[in-house]
Design a protein around this motif. Structure first.
Motif, PDB file in Angstrom:
ATOM      1  N   ASP A 103       0.815  -1.213   0.000  1.00  0.00           N
ATOM      2  CA  ASP A 103       0.000   0.000   0.000  1.00  0.00           C
ATOM      3  C   ASP A 103       0.851   1.266   0.000  1.00  0.00           C
ATOM      4  OD1 ASP A 103       0.995  -0.080   2.548  1.00  0.00           O
ATOM      5  OD2 ASP A 103      -0.923   0.270   3.538  1.00  0.00           O
ATOM      6  N   GLU A 104       2.044   1.167  -0.544  1.00  0.00           N
ATOM      7  CA  GLU A 104       2.980   2.290  -0.547  1.00  0.00           C
ATOM      8  C   GLU A 104       2.372   3.554  -1.160  1.00  0.00           C
ATOM      9  OE1 GLU A 104       7.635   3.084  -1.779  1.00  0.00           O
ATOM     10  OE2 GLU A 104       6.557   1.431  -2.718  1.00  0.00           O
ATOM     11  N   LEU A 105       1.712   3.426  -2.304  1.00  0.00           N
ATOM     12  CA  LEU A 105       1.141   4.597  -2.967  1.00  0.00           C
ATOM     13  C   LEU A 105      -0.020   5.176  -2.168  1.00  0.00           C
ATOM     14  CD1 LEU A 105       1.027   6.596  -5.277  1.00  0.00           C
ATOM     15  CD2 LEU A 105      -0.344   4.935  -6.563  1.00  0.00           C
ATOM     16  N   SER A 106      -0.948   4.339  -1.743  1.00  0.00           N
ATOM     17  CA  SER A 106      -2.100   4.860  -0.995  1.00  0.00           C
ATOM     18  C   SER A 106      -1.654   5.465   0.335  1.00  0.00           C
ATOM     19  CB  SER A 106      -3.169   3.787  -0.789  1.00  0.00           C
ATOM     20  OG  SER A 106      -2.653   2.684  -0.091  1.00  0.00           O
ATOM     21  N   SER A 107      -0.648   4.884   0.966  1.00  0.00           N
ATOM     22  CA  SER A 107      -0.126   5.455   2.215  1.00  0.00           C
ATOM     23  C   SER A 107       0.502   6.821   1.973  1.00  0.00           C
ATOM     24  CB  SER A 107       0.913   4.521   2.842  1.00  0.00           C
ATOM     25  OG  SER A 107       0.314   3.342   3.288  1.00  0.00           O
ATOM     26  N   ALA A 108       1.236   6.956   0.880  1.00  0.00           N
ATOM     27  CA  ALA A 108       1.847   8.242   0.544  1.00  0.00           C
ATOM     28  C   ALA A 108       0.777   9.291   0.253  1.00  0.00           C
ATOM     29  CB  ALA A 108       2.778   8.089  -0.652  1.00  0.00           C
ATOM     30  N   ILE A 109      -0.278   8.899  -0.451  1.00  0.00           N
ATOM     31  CA  ILE A 109      -1.367   9.837  -0.740  1.00  0.00           C
ATOM     32  C   ILE A 109      -2.043  10.257   0.549  1.00  0.00           C
ATOM     33  CG2 ILE A 109      -3.624  10.108  -1.837  1.00  0.00           C
ATOM     34  CD1 ILE A 109      -2.569   8.202  -4.066  1.00  0.00           C
ATOM     35  N   ARG A 110      -2.326   9.313   1.438  1.00  0.00           N
ATOM     36  CA  ARG A 110      -2.957   9.647   2.721  1.00  0.00           C
ATOM     37  C   ARG A 110      -2.084  10.611   3.525  1.00  0.00           C
ATOM     38  NH1 ARG A 110      -4.897   4.370   2.220  1.00  0.00           N
ATOM     39  NH2 ARG A 110      -7.169   4.339   2.253  1.00  0.00           N
ATOM     40  N   ALA A 111      -0.783  10.376   3.528  1.00  0.00           N
ATOM     41  CA  ALA A 111       0.138  11.255   4.251  1.00  0.00           C
ATOM     42  C   ALA A 111       0.111  12.671   3.669  1.00  0.00           C
ATOM     43  CB  ALA A 111       1.550  10.689   4.214  1.00  0.00           C
TER      44      ALA A 111
END
Length: 119
Positions: A103-111
């Motif tokens: 979930d690297e991309l979704s985690s980065a977007i959430r951050a």
């Protein structure tokens, strides 16, 4: 949807675009369409740009910024060079290497969205 935050995907590879659209939608993000005549880039809460978009993702990002788009950006790249890393940093964007894992991309977007909301 995540606070109705629209994520603008700037990816020319149709299969990658479809996969990103699907996975981010499942994660609860709303995907903005921008293919010449869809939503304005100003509706985006965040941009996800493939390194090859428009031949040069960072030149495309600079063009969007000149047009008033102030959304934070994530650049997706395969085997990024030191020069690309420096250009991404200079553009105040985040670099995520492909292939995408977990979930690297979704985690980065959430951050990004969390940081933006706090500001």
């Amino acid at each position: 949807m995540i606070d109705q935050a629209k994520i603008l995907l700037l990816v020319e590879d149709v299969s990658v675009l479809s996969a990103l659209r699907f996975s981010l939608s499942i994660e609860g993000f709303e995907i903005a369409e921008w293919i010449g005549m869809g939503d304005s880039p100003s509706v985006a809460a965040a941009l996800v740009i493939d390194e090859r978009y428009g031949g040069d993702a960072l030149a495309a990002l600079a063009g969007l910024k000149r047009k008033g788009c102030c959304a934070p950006a994530i650049v997706l790249a395969t085997n990024p060079t030191a020069q690309l890393r420096a250009r991404v940093a200079a553009a105040n964007a985040e670099l995520i290497e492909k292939p995408l894992l977990g979930d690297e991309l979704s985690s980065a977007i959430r951050a990004i969205l969390k940081t933006r909301k706090a500001a």
